[in-house]
Scaffold this active site. Structure first.
Site, PDB file in Angstrom:
ATOM      1  N   HIS A  66       2.431  -1.987  -0.719  1.00 33.71           N
ATOM      2  CA  HIS A  66       2.012  -1.849   0.679  1.00 33.71           C
ATOM      3  C   HIS A  66       2.981  -0.957   1.448  1.00 33.71           C
ATOM      4  O   HIS A  66       4.069  -1.386   1.841  1.00 33.71           O
ATOM      5  CB  HIS A  66       1.915  -3.231   1.333  1.00 33.71           C
ATOM      6  CG  HIS A  66       1.538  -3.179   2.776  1.00 33.71           C
ATOM      7  ND1 HIS A  66       2.049  -4.051   3.717  1.00 33.71           N
ATOM      8  CD2 HIS A  66       0.709  -2.333   3.453  1.00 33.71           C
ATOM      9  CE1 HIS A  66       1.541  -3.759   4.900  1.00 33.71           C
ATOM     10  NE2 HIS A  66       0.748  -2.718   4.771  1.00 33.71           N
ATOM     11  N   ASN A  99       3.209  -8.664   8.293  1.00 26.51           N
ATOM     12  CA  ASN A  99       2.031  -8.972   9.110  1.00 26.51           C
ATOM     13  C   ASN A  99       1.895 -10.460   9.400  1.00 26.51           C
ATOM     14  O   ASN A  99       1.375 -10.840  10.455  1.00 26.51           O
ATOM     15  CB  ASN A  99       0.768  -8.435   8.450  1.00 26.51           C
ATOM     16  CG  ASN A  99       0.650  -6.933   8.608  1.00 26.51           C
ATOM     17  OD1 ASN A  99       1.249  -6.351   9.499  1.00 26.51           O
ATOM     18  ND2 ASN A  99      -0.111  -6.299   7.736  1.00 26.51           N
TER      19      ASN A  99
END
Length: 282
Positions: free
Chosen positions: A140, A190
């Site tokens: 990511h 996140n």
């Protein structure tokens, strides 16, 4: 394993950013989009980015030419068959990603790593769509990939040590600072960031302060580079909503229940910077 040839699937900003980072690190990069014109547009965007860097004397003209020489564009998934690593960065939709991984598994050479750039979704769900679950992981990158140093390497239960080590080596070789995280919705960043962003929207809904003052307060009080509402616009309100929905689905924590204003903005196609209007107008 040694990663030499990298395939990138997806024609968005993230895909072109990762392509630039990987090509600069010396990898041969194949950019794949569903249409040849959008794949070519990604290469054109890369050319512009590198031209600016030459103008600013960050790289030489020779460096630019060498980097571009390592990048090609295609509309065919079969062009990725000889890649050592394929990283997808398509729409943040589990069904779409599952279908892609199923297809990639049938096309890409045995032994290659299939990775996802998802910011939230379950990696093991993608791994189990393949016949090589031990070779599937999350890599990511953060936006903009050319500037952000962090990469989250996500380890599903099925991934082998060799796969994770190769992913970490790839990220490090691209000049990034990777961290390893287990396959849990939101991973590290996140999972911590989006309750904060969501609560900023709720504060705006309650009329506690204006959007400008909320953003200014968090910049001035916490030394953040931008406020939460401006950051939501940068991330994309549709992407932000998908992330919150995935987090809520996994944890059922009220902090992850998306604020109504966010849903309404997305329904009205006011998606932030990419659409020209979100919490702010651009």
């Amino acid at each position: 394993m040694t990663i030499k040839r990298v395939g990138i699937v997806g024609s968005g900003i993230m895909g072109s950013g990762v392509a630039e980072v990987a090509a600069k690190a010396g990898h041969e990069v194949i950019l794949r989009s569903r249409k040849q014109e959008t794949a070519d547009a990604m290469v054109a965007s890369l050319e512009k980015s590198l031209a600016k860097q030459v103008d600013r004397e960050k790289i030489t003209a020779e460096d630019r030419d060498a980097i571009l020489g390592r990048v090609s564009a295609t509309s065919e998934l079969t062009a990725l068959k000889d890649c050592d690593l394929v990283l997808e960065s398509i729409v943040e939709d589990l069904a779409a990603k599952k279908a892609l991984f199923n297809e990639l598994d049938r096309i890409v050479q045995d032994g290659a790593i299939l990775a996802t750039n998802t910011s939230t979704l379950s990696v093991i769900d993608l791994a189990m769509e393949t016949g090589r679950p031990e070779k599937v992981c999350g890599i990511h990158f953060f936006n903009p990939a050319t500037a952000m140093k962090l990469v989250e390497v996500v380890r599903p239960l099925t991934a082998s040590d060799d796969t994770i080590n190769a992913a970490l080596a790839f990220a490090t070789g691209c000049g990034k600072s990777p961290v390893t995280v287990k396959d849990e919705a939101g991973f590290i960043v996140n999972a911590l960031l989006f309750p904060y962003l969501n609560n900023a929207i709720r504060m705006l809904e309650r009329g506690v302060a204006s959007r400008e003052d909320i953003d200014s307060a968090m910049q001035g009080g916490c030394n953040f580079p931008m406020g939460p509402l401006a950051l939501l616009d940068l991330v994309g309100l549709d992407t932000s909503l998908s992330i919150l929905d995935a987090l809520y689905e996994e944890f059922k924590d009220p902090n992850y229940a998306a604020a109504p204003t966010l849903r309404r903005l997305v329904s009205g196609q006011k998606l932030g910077r990419k659409s020209g209007e979100g919490f702010y107008t651009y």
